[in-house]
Design a protein around this motif. Structure first.
Motif, short mmCIF file in Angstrom:
data_model
loop_
_atom_site.label_atom_id
_atom_site.label_comp_id
_atom_site.label_asym_id
_atom_site.label_seq_id
_atom_site.Cartn_x
_atom_site.Cartn_y
_atom_site.Cartn_z
N UNK A 56 7.79 -10.92 3.07
CA UNK A 56 8.58 -11.81 2.19
C UNK A 56 7.95 -11.95 0.80
N UNK A 57 7.28 -10.89 0.31
CA UNK A 57 6.71 -10.90 -1.03
C UNK A 57 7.72 -10.30 -2.01
N UNK A 58 7.83 -10.85 -3.21
CA UNK A 58 8.83 -10.35 -4.17
C UNK A 58 8.41 -9.00 -4.75
N UNK A 59 9.40 -8.14 -4.96
CA UNK A 59 9.16 -6.86 -5.60
C UNK A 59 9.67 -6.91 -7.03
N UNK A 60 8.94 -6.30 -7.95
CA UNK A 60 9.35 -6.31 -9.35
C UNK A 60 9.22 -4.91 -9.94
N UNK A 61 9.92 -4.69 -11.03
CA UNK A 61 9.82 -3.40 -11.72
C UNK A 61 8.45 -3.28 -12.37
N UNK A 62 7.81 -2.14 -12.17
CA UNK A 62 6.48 -1.92 -12.73
C UNK A 62 6.23 -0.43 -12.88
N UNK A 63 5.17 -0.13 -13.64
CA UNK A 63 4.71 1.25 -13.81
C UNK A 63 3.39 1.41 -13.08
N UNK A 64 3.28 2.47 -12.31
CA UNK A 64 2.07 2.74 -11.54
C UNK A 64 1.64 4.18 -11.77
N UNK A 65 0.41 4.49 -11.42
CA UNK A 65 -0.09 5.86 -11.44
C UNK A 65 -0.58 6.22 -10.06
N UNK A 66 -0.77 7.51 -9.81
CA UNK A 66 -1.19 7.95 -8.48
C UNK A 66 -2.60 8.50 -8.54
N UNK A 67 -3.48 7.96 -7.67
CA UNK A 67 -4.85 8.44 -7.53
C UNK A 67 -4.88 9.41 -6.35
N UNK A 68 -5.02 10.71 -6.65
CA UNK A 68 -4.97 11.71 -5.58
C UNK A 68 -6.20 11.67 -4.69
N UNK A 69 -7.31 11.13 -5.19
CA UNK A 69 -8.52 11.03 -4.36
C UNK A 69 -8.38 9.92 -3.32
#
Length: 521
Positions: A260-273
């Motif tokens: 029940x946590x709210x989701x919001x629009x955001x920018x993320x990056x991916x750490x392949x390690x």
């Protein structure tokens, strides 16, 4: 990826940036070749020197038109370029030349086969199973130029700028959110990449990544409409990383919804390690990039055979002429392959060749084989999907394999197998030795002799060898009277163990049967 529960569905879309395989940049004469020393391919325009003006590289637009036809897009015969204003250290001009309000291509689609590792399939692929062909709509394709590259020096705590990449031509391909799983996403990108290479739009040089992906991911409860939020994962540079990033993000959003946590629009990056996405910033409001028409570049004019060309200006491009010069798409090539090799090639075989990255190598081999030699063609397919698959870890090392085992060497080994100079059991060992051979000048004959892998076909040698195995195993000779099939199999295994990789099954089975029949009579 499957959700932990059955309560949710996902929407996944891509923004794909493709580096064009042109010799020079899109708006200047500076070289666009990859992997050159830092800041050695920079024009005055790339540095935004006052007074420097852009002009359009025609080959970039032609590559874009090829992509539009490959993705079945509608084409705007008149479009224009715009400035997208934002500040970034590796963009000296403070803006990017792109297309926002009127791209040159729109409303397309790409059909692609759903390719997954065998152990990830819920059901085995079968020929003509329609559900494995997916379709993703293309919203738009636009021309733009790339930015420079920031090099972060952790030791001296500073950031350096390399402008070699600044101004290189890009295509941005924007999809609709028609993708539902990470496997679908990876399969779509691999099919798109095959199309890009087939149409000479980008190249797989291995020096730089020609395709970068921004993935937009959102998870919603079933029987509800999308809420409008999305998480953008920026600058993913490999298709495997795209799959892993989407997998992680789907699970992360699902856990938040379950808690029940709210989701919001955001920018993320991916750490392949760490194999996880990391928060960069929130998208609380839409950024105003202050788009304006590019004042130093004319509109892009295209025409077809039905149009009357209004001027002799060489910048006008005939799109029908480009269309006539296009090769077959990978999808059409596979359809033709299935017709051409219908005697032994099934839909499942084609998907296996795609899954293990063997399609191009298979086509090279087939081009060197007589069309009427179906037995050899079938043997090549069998060896690829068995021995070569095991050797390349399910296709993961296929690129290295094709560089070492050239088609001519592979067919030389197949020829030896057909002539019974080697056995089916030694084939894998011979391929492996050739693959790891540190002396490239060593011939196949030398490899066979050095490793004692020449098959034994002479009956004068085989008969006493088989007789000796029977003498060493009297219980199996007795067993032949009551259970001949099992006795012969155990005798075959015994002689194969004694002479590894040198025994042809059919020859020793016939000899064992003949000897034991004579002893029993």
């Amino acid at each position: 990826m499957t959700f932990l529960t059955n309560r949710f569905y996902s929407l996944i879309g891509f923004e794909i940036h493709v580096k064009l395989a042109t010799k020079s940049k899109i708006f200047s004469k500076a070289s666009a070749l990859p992997a050159r020393p830092t800041n050695t391919q920079v024009s005055l325009l790339d540095m935004s020197v006052p007074g420097s003006l852009p002009y359009l590289n025609r080959s970039c637009l032609e590559a874009g038109i090829r992509m539009a036809f490959g993705l079945h897009c509608s084409i705007n015969k008149s479009s224009f370029l715009e400035r997208k204003h934002y500040f970034y250290p590796d963009s000296p001009s403070g803006y990017q030349i792109t297309q926002q309000r009127k791209p040159y291509a729109f409303n397309g689609f790409l059909e692609y086969p759903l390719i997954a590792k065998r152990d990830r399939l819920q059901a085995k692929y079968v020929p003509d199973k329609k559900e494995i062909i997916k379709k993703c709509r293309i919203d738009r394709i636009q021309l733009e130029h790339d930015t420079g590259r920031s090099i972060h020096d952790e030791h001296d705590q500073r950031t350096l700028i390399d402008l070699n990449r600044s101004g290189t031509g890009l295509l941005e391909i924007v999809t609709h959110p028609d993708i539902r799983t990470s496997v679908e996403g990876e399969s779509f990108l691999r099919e798109l990449n095959r199309l890009l290479i087939a149409y000479n739009i980008c190249e797989q040089s291995g020096l730089e990544t020609p395709v970068r992906v921004d993935a937009n991911v959102s998870v919603h409860e079933k029987n509800t409409k999308p809420t409008g939020f999305r998480v953008e994962i920026k600058n993913i540079s490999s298709f495997v990383d795209v799959k892993n990033a989407v997998d992680f993000e789907l699970k992360r959003q699902e856990r938040m919804l379950l808690n029940a946590q709210p989701l919001c629009s955001e920018t993320r990056t991916y750490d392949s390690n760490k194999r996880q996405t990391i928060h960069i910033r929130r998208k609380e409001e839409k950024i105003d990039y202050c788009f304006m028409p590019e004042p130093n570049l004319p509109p892009l004019y295209l025409y077809d055979d039905n149009d009357i060309m209004p001027t002799n200006n060489p910048n006008y491009i005939n799109i029908d002429e480009i269309h006539r010069q296009l090769p077959l798409s990978p999808f059409k090539q596979r359809e033709q392959m299935q017709i051409k090799y219908k005697d032994f090639l099934t839909t499942e075989h084609i998907f296996d060749l795609l899954r293990y990255e063997m399609m191009d190598y298979f086509n090279e081999l087939m081009a060197l084989v007589e069309p009427s030699d179906i037995n050899r063609q079938h043997l090549i397919l069998e060896v690829l999907l068995d021995d070569v698959k095991r050797m390349t870890w399910g296709g993961e090392k296929m690129n290295k394999f094709v560089k070492i085992i050239k088609p001519e060497l592979f067919l030389h080994i197949i020829d030896y197998l057909e002539r019974r100079i080697i056995t089916r059991f030694s084939l894998y060992e011979i391929l492996l030795i050739s693959y790891k051979n540190k002396q490239p000048d060593k011939s196949l004959e030398q490899i066979l002799n050095d490793n004692n892998l020449v098959g034994i076909v002479d009956n004068e040698k085989l008969v006493p060898m088989c007789q000796q195995v029977i003498d060493d195993n009297p219980k199996l000779a007795e067993k032949y009277k009551t259970n001949p099939k099992k006795a012969i199999e155990q005798l075959r295994l015994a002689i194969c163990k004694q002479y590894p990789g040198r025994i042809h099954n059919d020859l020793v089975i016939d000899i064992f049967t003949d000897i034991l029949n004579k002893q029993s009579s």
